[in-house]
Write a protein that holds these residues in place. Structure first.
Motif, PDB file in Angstrom:
ATOM      1  N   ALA A  49     -15.758  -3.343   2.051  1.00  0.00           N
ATOM      2  CA  ALA A  49     -16.776  -4.036   1.258  1.00  0.00           C
ATOM      3  C   ALA A  49     -18.166  -3.570   1.697  1.00  0.00           C
ATOM      4  CB  ALA A  49     -16.647  -5.544   1.426  1.00  0.00           C
ATOM      5  N   TRP A  50     -18.992  -3.202   0.719  1.00  0.00           N
ATOM      6  CA  TRP A  50     -20.367  -2.806   0.988  1.00  0.00           C
ATOM      7  C   TRP A  50     -21.278  -3.992   0.764  1.00  0.00           C
ATOM      8  CZ3 TRP A  50     -16.951   0.132  -1.785  1.00  0.00           C
ATOM      9  CH2 TRP A  50     -16.623   1.371  -1.250  1.00  0.00           C
ATOM     10  N   GLY A  51     -22.409  -3.962   1.418  1.00  0.00           N
ATOM     11  CA  GLY A  51     -23.404  -5.009   1.242  1.00  0.00           C
ATOM     12  C   GLY A  51     -23.857  -5.140  -0.198  1.00  0.00           C
ATOM     13  N   SER A  52     -23.754  -4.057  -0.966  1.00  0.00           N
ATOM     14  CA  SER A  52     -24.181  -4.071  -2.369  1.00  0.00           C
ATOM     15  C   SER A  52     -23.152  -4.739  -3.285  1.00  0.00           C
ATOM     16  CB  SER A  52     -24.412  -2.638  -2.847  1.00  0.00           C
ATOM     17  OG  SER A  52     -23.189  -1.907  -2.800  1.00  0.00           O
ATOM     18  N   GLY A  53     -22.000  -5.147  -2.729  1.00  0.00           N
ATOM     19  CA  GLY A  53     -20.982  -5.814  -3.531  1.00  0.00           C
ATOM     20  C   GLY A  53     -19.806  -4.938  -3.916  1.00  0.00           C
ATOM     21  N   GLY A  54     -19.873  -3.640  -3.665  1.00  0.00           N
ATOM     22  CA  GLY A  54     -18.756  -2.757  -3.979  1.00  0.00           C
ATOM     23  C   GLY A  54     -17.566  -3.021  -3.061  1.00  0.00           C
ATOM     24  N   LYS A  55     -16.359  -2.875  -3.618  1.00  0.00           N
ATOM     25  CA  LYS A  55     -15.145  -3.121  -2.843  1.00  0.00           C
ATOM     26  C   LYS A  55     -14.068  -2.100  -3.194  1.00  0.00           C
ATOM     27  CE  LYS A  55     -15.812  -8.065  -2.387  1.00  0.00           C
ATOM     28  NZ  LYS A  55     -15.242  -9.387  -2.526  1.00  0.00           N
ATOM     29  N   GLU A  56     -13.254  -1.767  -2.200  1.00  0.00           N
ATOM     30  CA  GLU A  56     -12.077  -0.921  -2.375  1.00  0.00           C
ATOM     31  C   GLU A  56     -10.988  -1.481  -1.473  1.00  0.00           C
ATOM     32  OE1 GLU A  56     -12.818   3.210  -1.509  1.00  0.00           O
ATOM     33  OE2 GLU A  56     -14.500   3.322  -2.899  1.00  0.00           O
ATOM     34  N   LYS A  57      -9.736  -1.131  -1.793  1.00  0.00           N
ATOM     35  CA  LYS A  57      -8.627  -1.502  -0.929  1.00  0.00           C
ATOM     36  C   LYS A  57      -7.707  -0.296  -0.803  1.00  0.00           C
ATOM     37  CE  LYS A  57      -5.751  -5.433   0.074  1.00  0.00           C
ATOM     38  NZ  LYS A  57      -5.385  -6.770  -0.368  1.00  0.00           N
ATOM     39  N   TRP A  58      -7.269  -0.014   0.417  1.00  0.00           N
ATOM     40  CA  TRP A  58      -6.458   1.151   0.721  1.00  0.00           C
ATOM     41  C   TRP A  58      -5.223   0.765   1.512  1.00  0.00           C
ATOM     42  CZ3 TRP A  58      -7.903   6.253  -0.477  1.00  0.00           C
ATOM     43  CH2 TRP A  58      -9.180   6.392  -1.036  1.00  0.00           C
ATOM     44  N   ALA A  59      -4.131   1.481   1.314  1.00  0.00           N
ATOM     45  CA  ALA A  59      -2.937   1.373   2.165  1.00  0.00           C
ATOM     46  C   ALA A  59      -3.000   2.555   3.111  1.00  0.00           C
ATOM     47  CB  ALA A  59      -1.670   1.423   1.325  1.00  0.00           C
ATOM     48  N   LEU A  60      -2.878   2.280   4.409  1.00  0.00           N
ATOM     49  CA  LEU A  60      -3.015   3.346   5.364  1.00  0.00           C
ATOM     50  C   LEU A  60      -2.178   3.094   6.599  1.00  0.00           C
ATOM     51  CD1 LEU A  60      -5.281   4.833   7.467  1.00  0.00           C
ATOM     52  CD2 LEU A  60      -6.697   3.064   6.573  1.00  0.00           C
ATOM     53  N   ARG A  61      -1.837   4.183   7.293  1.00  0.00           N
ATOM     54  CA  ARG A  61      -1.036   4.121   8.517  1.00  0.00           C
ATOM     55  C   ARG A  61      -1.785   4.807   9.642  1.00  0.00           C
ATOM     56  NH1 ARG A  61       4.416   7.098   7.494  1.00  0.00           N
ATOM     57  NH2 ARG A  61       3.611   7.941   9.435  1.00  0.00           N
ATOM     58  N   VAL A  62      -1.634   4.249  10.841  1.00  0.00           N
ATOM     59  CA  VAL A  62      -2.165   4.860  12.055  1.00  0.00           C
ATOM     60  C   VAL A  62      -0.987   5.065  12.988  1.00  0.00           C
ATOM     61  CG1 VAL A  62      -3.635   4.491  14.076  1.00  0.00           C
ATOM     62  CG2 VAL A  62      -4.445   3.805  11.810  1.00  0.00           C
ATOM     63  N   ASP A  63      -0.838   6.284  13.503  1.00  0.00           N
ATOM     64  CA  ASP A  63       0.232   6.600  14.441  1.00  0.00           C
ATOM     65  C   ASP A  63      -0.343   6.743  15.846  1.00  0.00           C
ATOM     66  OD1 ASP A  63       2.179   6.676  12.428  1.00  0.00           O
ATOM     67  OD2 ASP A  63       1.817   8.792  12.033  1.00  0.00           O
ATOM     68  N   LEU A  64       0.290   6.077  16.804  1.00  0.00           N
ATOM     69  CA  LEU A  64      -0.089   6.165  18.204  1.00  0.00           C
ATOM     70  C   LEU A  64       1.148   6.527  19.003  1.00  0.00           C
ATOM     71  CD1 LEU A  64      -2.204   2.887  18.350  1.00  0.00           C
ATOM     72  CD2 LEU A  64      -3.080   5.210  18.172  1.00  0.00           C
ATOM     73  N   SER A  65       0.953   7.028  20.218  1.00  0.00           N
ATOM     74  CA  SER A  65       2.115   7.398  21.018  1.00  0.00           C
ATOM     75  C   SER A  65       1.863   7.135  22.499  1.00  0.00           C
ATOM     76  CB  SER A  65       2.462   8.871  20.799  1.00  0.00           C
ATOM     77  OG  SER A  65       1.389   9.685  21.207  1.00  0.00           O
ATOM     78  N   GLY A  66       2.918   7.304  23.282  1.00  0.00           N
ATOM     79  CA  GLY A  66       2.830   7.148  24.726  1.00  0.00           C
ATOM     80  C   GLY A  66       2.544   5.722  25.140  1.00  0.00           C
ATOM     81  N   SER A  67       1.691   5.561  26.133  1.00  0.00           N
ATOM     82  CA  SER A  67       1.419   4.236  26.690  1.00  0.00           C
ATOM     83  C   SER A  67       0.684   3.322  25.710  1.00  0.00           C
ATOM     84  CB  SER A  67       0.625   4.367  27.988  1.00  0.00           C
ATOM     85  OG  SER A  67      -0.610   4.996  27.746  1.00  0.00           O
ATOM     86  N   ASP A  68       0.103   3.885  24.649  1.00  0.00           N
ATOM     87  CA  ASP A  68      -0.550   3.046  23.640  1.00  0.00           C
ATOM     88  C   ASP A  68       0.427   2.049  23.033  1.00  0.00           C
ATOM     89  OD1 ASP A  68      -2.901   4.440  24.022  1.00  0.00           O
ATOM     90  OD2 ASP A  68      -2.606   5.752  22.302  1.00  0.00           O
TER      91      ASP A  68
END
Length: 113
Positions: A49-68
């Motif tokens: 969301a932007w301060g100007s009122g614009g909005k978007e929605k996304w589907a996304l993945r984050v991959d982590l590994s090891g001790s994370d």
């Protein structure tokens, strides 16, 4: 490791709005975890969301590994949940800034709104 549920403390840390200093406001929802003791995939919806009122929605993945991956375990310390949330937020902000040129996300995010 069983990721049937997102630990409450992690869910809480990941559900806080973030952004600022020229960035839009981000909010994560529909968060789910998958993986094993070596890898962790965090899938989510990202509302932008932007301060100007614009909005978007996304589907996304984050991959982590090891001790994370340890920071996503049920019963982890609150500090571990906050640290993991910061890692995810950093990845989301980096993706946002590089999404048109060289996105840092392995699977192409898709706009859903």
């Amino acid at each position: 490791m069983d990721f049937a549920r997102v630990p409450v403390g992690l869910q809480s840390a990941l559900s806080e709005k973030f952004g600022g200093a020229g960035d839009p406001e981000f909010l994560l929802s529909e968060i789910s975890l998958a993986g094993d003791s070596e890898t962790l995939t965090i899938s989510m919806h990202v509302s932008v969301a932007w301060g100007s009122g614009g909005k978007e929605k996304w589907a996304l993945r984050v991959d982590l590994s090891g001790s994370d991956t340890d920071a996503a375990r049920p019963g982890a310390a609150v500090e571990a949940y906050r640290w993991l949330a910061l890692m995810v937020q950093t990845n989301v902000i980096e993706w946002w800034h590089t999404r048109r040129t060289a996105p840092n996300i392995p699977e192409t995010p898709r706009r859903i709104g």
